[in-house]
Each structure stands twice: as C-alpha cells, then as structure tokens.
Design a protein around this motif. Structure first.
Motif, PDB file in Angstrom:
ATOM      1  N   ALA A 105       0.832  -1.194   0.000  1.00  0.00           N
ATOM      2  CA  ALA A 105       0.000   0.000   0.000  1.00  0.00           C
ATOM      3  C   ALA A 105       0.871   1.249   0.000  1.00  0.00           C
ATOM      4  O   ALA A 105       1.884   1.314   0.705  1.00  0.00           O
ATOM      5  CB  ALA A 105      -0.921  -0.003   1.220  1.00  0.00           C
ATOM      6  N   GLY A 106       0.454   2.225  -0.796  1.00  0.00           N
ATOM      7  CA  GLY A 106       1.223   3.447  -0.938  1.00  0.00           C
ATOM      8  C   GLY A 106       2.194   3.422  -2.107  1.00  0.00           C
ATOM      9  O   GLY A 106       2.743   4.472  -2.482  1.00  0.00           O
ATOM     10  N   GLY A 107       2.390   2.249  -2.672  1.00  0.00           N
ATOM     11  CA  GLY A 107       3.317   2.115  -3.784  1.00  0.00           C
ATOM     12  C   GLY A 107       2.708   2.503  -5.119  1.00  0.00           C
ATOM     13  O   GLY A 107       1.552   2.951  -5.195  1.00  0.00           O
ATOM     14  N   SER A 108       3.494   2.321  -6.167  1.00  0.00           N
ATOM     15  CA  SER A 108       3.073   2.708  -7.510  1.00  0.00           C
ATOM     16  C   SER A 108       3.343   1.586  -8.503  1.00  0.00           C
ATOM     17  O   SER A 108       4.251   0.776  -8.319  1.00  0.00           O
ATOM     18  CB  SER A 108       3.832   3.960  -7.974  1.00  0.00           C
ATOM     19  OG  SER A 108       3.570   5.065  -7.143  1.00  0.00           O
ATOM     20  N   LEU A 109       2.553   1.579  -9.546  1.00  0.00           N
ATOM     21  CA  LEU A 109       2.758   0.690 -10.689  1.00  0.00           C
ATOM     22  C   LEU A 109       2.354   1.439 -11.945  1.00  0.00           C
ATOM     23  O   LEU A 109       1.482   2.319 -11.891  1.00  0.00           O
ATOM     24  CB  LEU A 109       1.912  -0.586 -10.571  1.00  0.00           C
ATOM     25  CG  LEU A 109       2.329  -1.667  -9.585  1.00  0.00           C
ATOM     26  CD1 LEU A 109       1.263  -2.750  -9.512  1.00  0.00           C
ATOM     27  CD2 LEU A 109       3.670  -2.270  -9.952  1.00  0.00           C
ATOM     28  N   ARG A 110       2.950   1.071 -13.051  1.00  0.00           N
ATOM     29  CA  ARG A 110       2.517   1.604 -14.335  1.00  0.00           C
ATOM     30  C   ARG A 110       2.164   0.443 -15.246  1.00  0.00           C
ATOM     31  O   ARG A 110       3.012  -0.392 -15.555  1.00  0.00           O
ATOM     32  CB  ARG A 110       3.577   2.483 -14.996  1.00  0.00           C
ATOM     33  CG  ARG A 110       3.035   3.178 -16.243  1.00  0.00           C
ATOM     34  CD  ARG A 110       4.017   4.136 -16.861  1.00  0.00           C
ATOM     35  NE  ARG A 110       5.009   3.469 -17.689  1.00  0.00           N
ATOM     36  CZ  ARG A 110       5.705   4.072 -18.646  1.00  0.00           C
ATOM     37  NH1 ARG A 110       5.488   5.361 -18.902  1.00  0.00           N
ATOM     38  NH2 ARG A 110       6.598   3.397 -19.343  1.00  0.00           N
ATOM     39  N   LEU A 111       0.934   0.408 -15.666  1.00  0.00           N
ATOM     40  CA  LEU A 111       0.469  -0.593 -16.608  1.00  0.00           C
ATOM     41  C   LEU A 111       0.608  -0.066 -18.028  1.00  0.00           C
ATOM     42  O   LEU A 111       0.433   1.129 -18.276  1.00  0.00           O
ATOM     43  CB  LEU A 111      -0.989  -0.967 -16.340  1.00  0.00           C
ATOM     44  CG  LEU A 111      -1.344  -1.416 -14.924  1.00  0.00           C
ATOM     45  CD1 LEU A 111      -2.810  -1.816 -14.850  1.00  0.00           C
ATOM     46  CD2 LEU A 111      -0.452  -2.530 -14.446  1.00  0.00           C
ATOM     47  N   ARG A 167      -5.085   9.811  -8.051  1.00  0.00           N
ATOM     48  CA  ARG A 167      -4.062   8.780  -7.853  1.00  0.00           C
ATOM     49  C   ARG A 167      -3.660   8.111  -9.168  1.00  0.00           C
ATOM     50  O   ARG A 167      -2.502   7.730  -9.330  1.00  0.00           O
ATOM     51  CB  ARG A 167      -4.581   7.704  -6.889  1.00  0.00           C
ATOM     52  CG  ARG A 167      -4.953   8.237  -5.522  1.00  0.00           C
ATOM     53  CD  ARG A 167      -5.261   7.110  -4.535  1.00  0.00           C
ATOM     54  NE  ARG A 167      -6.437   6.333  -4.937  1.00  0.00           N
ATOM     55  CZ  ARG A 167      -6.411   5.020  -5.156  1.00  0.00           C
ATOM     56  NH1 ARG A 167      -5.286   4.349  -5.051  1.00  0.00           N
ATOM     57  NH2 ARG A 167      -7.523   4.380  -5.494  1.00  0.00           N
ATOM     58  N   PHE A 168      -4.597   7.941 -10.076  1.00  0.00           N
ATOM     59  CA  PHE A 168      -4.329   7.280 -11.349  1.00  0.00           C
ATOM     60  C   PHE A 168      -4.394   8.293 -12.490  1.00  0.00           C
ATOM     61  O   PHE A 168      -5.212   9.215 -12.466  1.00  0.00           O
ATOM     62  CB  PHE A 168      -5.381   6.204 -11.635  1.00  0.00           C
ATOM     63  CG  PHE A 168      -5.340   4.988 -10.750  1.00  0.00           C
ATOM     64  CD1 PHE A 168      -4.602   4.965  -9.577  1.00  0.00           C
ATOM     65  CD2 PHE A 168      -6.055   3.845 -11.102  1.00  0.00           C
ATOM     66  CE1 PHE A 168      -4.569   3.848  -8.761  1.00  0.00           C
ATOM     67  CE2 PHE A 168      -6.030   2.722 -10.303  1.00  0.00           C
ATOM     68  CZ  PHE A 168      -5.289   2.731  -9.133  1.00  0.00           C
ATOM     69  N   THR A 169      -3.542   8.089 -13.483  1.00  0.00           N
ATOM     70  CA  THR A 169      -3.608   8.874 -14.704  1.00  0.00           C
ATOM     71  C   THR A 169      -3.485   7.949 -15.915  1.00  0.00           C
ATOM     72  O   THR A 169      -2.818   6.911 -15.841  1.00  0.00           O
ATOM     73  CB  THR A 169      -2.506   9.943 -14.764  1.00  0.00           C
ATOM     74  OG1 THR A 169      -1.229   9.312 -14.642  1.00  0.00           O
ATOM     75  CG2 THR A 169      -2.674  10.979 -13.676  1.00  0.00           C
ATOM     76  N   ILE A 170      -4.099   8.345 -17.004  1.00  0.00           N
ATOM     77  CA  ILE A 170      -4.030   7.595 -18.244  1.00  0.00           C
ATOM     78  C   ILE A 170      -3.348   8.459 -19.293  1.00  0.00           C
ATOM     79  O   ILE A 170      -3.561   9.674 -19.347  1.00  0.00           O
ATOM     80  CB  ILE A 170      -5.439   7.141 -18.699  1.00  0.00           C
ATOM     81  CG1 ILE A 170      -5.349   6.212 -19.910  1.00  0.00           C
ATOM     82  CG2 ILE A 170      -6.351   8.340 -18.959  1.00  0.00           C
ATOM     83  CD1 ILE A 170      -6.677   5.541 -20.258  1.00  0.00           C
ATOM     84  N   SER A 171      -2.530   7.827 -20.112  1.00  0.00           N
ATOM     85  CA  SER A 171      -1.829   8.556 -21.155  1.00  0.00           C
ATOM     86  C   SER A 171      -1.502   7.605 -22.303  1.00  0.00           C
ATOM     87  O   SER A 171      -1.710   6.388 -22.186  1.00  0.00           O
ATOM     88  CB  SER A 171      -0.558   9.198 -20.605  1.00  0.00           C
ATOM     89  OG  SER A 171       0.334   8.198 -20.140  1.00  0.00           O
ATOM     90  N   LEU A 216      -1.393   3.302 -17.800  1.00  0.00           N
ATOM     91  CA  LEU A 216      -2.142   3.638 -16.593  1.00  0.00           C
ATOM     92  C   LEU A 216      -1.128   3.760 -15.462  1.00  0.00           C
ATOM     93  O   LEU A 216      -0.578   2.761 -15.017  1.00  0.00           O
ATOM     94  CB  LEU A 216      -3.192   2.583 -16.263  1.00  0.00           C
ATOM     95  CG  LEU A 216      -4.073   2.911 -15.057  1.00  0.00           C
ATOM     96  CD1 LEU A 216      -4.979   4.102 -15.368  1.00  0.00           C
ATOM     97  CD2 LEU A 216      -4.912   1.709 -14.627  1.00  0.00           C
ATOM     98  N   GLN A 217      -0.873   4.990 -15.059  1.00  0.00           N
ATOM     99  CA  GLN A 217       0.021   5.239 -13.934  1.00  0.00           C
ATOM    100  C   GLN A 217      -0.805   5.205 -12.663  1.00  0.00           C
ATOM    101  O   GLN A 217      -1.758   5.987 -12.521  1.00  0.00           O
ATOM    102  CB  GLN A 217       0.715   6.592 -14.085  1.00  0.00           C
ATOM    103  CG  GLN A 217       1.637   6.940 -12.935  1.00  0.00           C
ATOM    104  CD  GLN A 217       2.842   6.022 -12.828  1.00  0.00           C
ATOM    105  OE1 GLN A 217       3.466   5.701 -13.844  1.00  0.00           O
ATOM    106  NE2 GLN A 217       3.160   5.603 -11.615  1.00  0.00           N
ATOM    107  N   MET A 218      -0.427   4.330 -11.748  1.00  0.00           N
ATOM    108  CA  MET A 218      -1.187   4.149 -10.513  1.00  0.00           C
ATOM    109  C   MET A 218      -0.290   4.481  -9.333  1.00  0.00           C
ATOM    110  O   MET A 218       0.723   3.810  -9.104  1.00  0.00           O
ATOM    111  CB  MET A 218      -1.691   2.710 -10.408  1.00  0.00           C
ATOM    112  CG  MET A 218      -2.497   2.265 -11.626  1.00  0.00           C
ATOM    113  SD  MET A 218      -3.212   0.626 -11.416  1.00  0.00           S
ATOM    114  CE  MET A 218      -1.726  -0.377 -11.368  1.00  0.00           C
TER     115      MET A 218
END
Length: 126
Positions: A14-20, A66-70, A80-82
């Motif tokens: 929790a609190g981390g990030s991932l990019r799909l 928290r999430f962005t799409i590009s 999807l940057q999470m």
C-alpha cells in the motif's frame, strides 16, 4: 482484428506505484478511445480510466488524484500510472479499445469497448 497486450502488473505494498502498459496492434485498430477496467473477485467490472483520440481523459472517482491515463505519440500504447495504491485497488486490470467513435466513451461503459486484452493482475498488500 485487434490485439491488446497488457503488462506491468504485480504485487506492491500500500502506498506504492505501478505503471500498466497496453500495446495495441492489428489491422482494425483505430484510435477512437481506449480504456482501463478492473475486476475484483465477486465484483462487477468497472471502468477506471479512459482516453479518446484528441487526448481528453476520464478518471473514475474512486481513483481520481491517484491514477492517470496517457498514450505514446503514435497512440499505440496506453499507460495507466497508478500511485498511492490501496488494498482496494487489488484486481485484474484490463485494457480495452473502442471499435468506433463513442459519444459516451467518458462514461467507461464496458459495452462501448469492443476489444479487450487478457488482463494483468495487480495486488496491493496492506
């Protein structure tokens, strides 16, 4: 046909990030709109984020901020940057593509998206 291949899922605290990432290819691929959806066990599939060909985006309230799409310049990869991930974000994440222009793309209705990837699992631990 259109092929959509997701990558970038995994396990994170929790609190981390991932990019799909979602790579799109195929003769029938168009750039009308792309979306990210997720489905947790026992729950319905829900729209998370979407982007249309002119660059406008739509983000679900549950992940806004928290999430962005590009997309890349060629609009063949959708990201999807999470950030600030929560255990409630745990789900299988799918990317999807519209088959034609959709006035309702921003509502992220699964029925508006005709092509789907196989999904990538995101697990967030507390």
């Amino acid at each position: 046909q259109v092929q959509l291949v997701e990558s970038g899922g995994g396990s994170v605290q929790a609190g981390g990030s991932l990019r799909l990432s979602c790579a799109a290819s195929g003769h029938n691929y168009s750039r009308y709109c792309m979306g990210w959806f997720r489905q947790a066990p026992g729950k319905e599939r829900e729209g998370v984020a979407a982007i249309e060909s002119e660059g406008a985006t739509s983000i679900a309230d549950s992940v806004k901020g928290r999430f962005t799409i590009s997309q890349n310049n060629a609009q063949t990869i959708t990201y999807l940057q999470m950030n600030s991930l929560k255990p409630d974000d745990t789900a299988m994440y799918y990317c999807a593509a519209c088959t034609r222009p959709r006035q309702t793309w921003w509502l992220m209705l699964p029925g508006d998206f005709g092509y789907w990837g196989q999904g990538t699992q995101v697990t967030v631990s507390s």
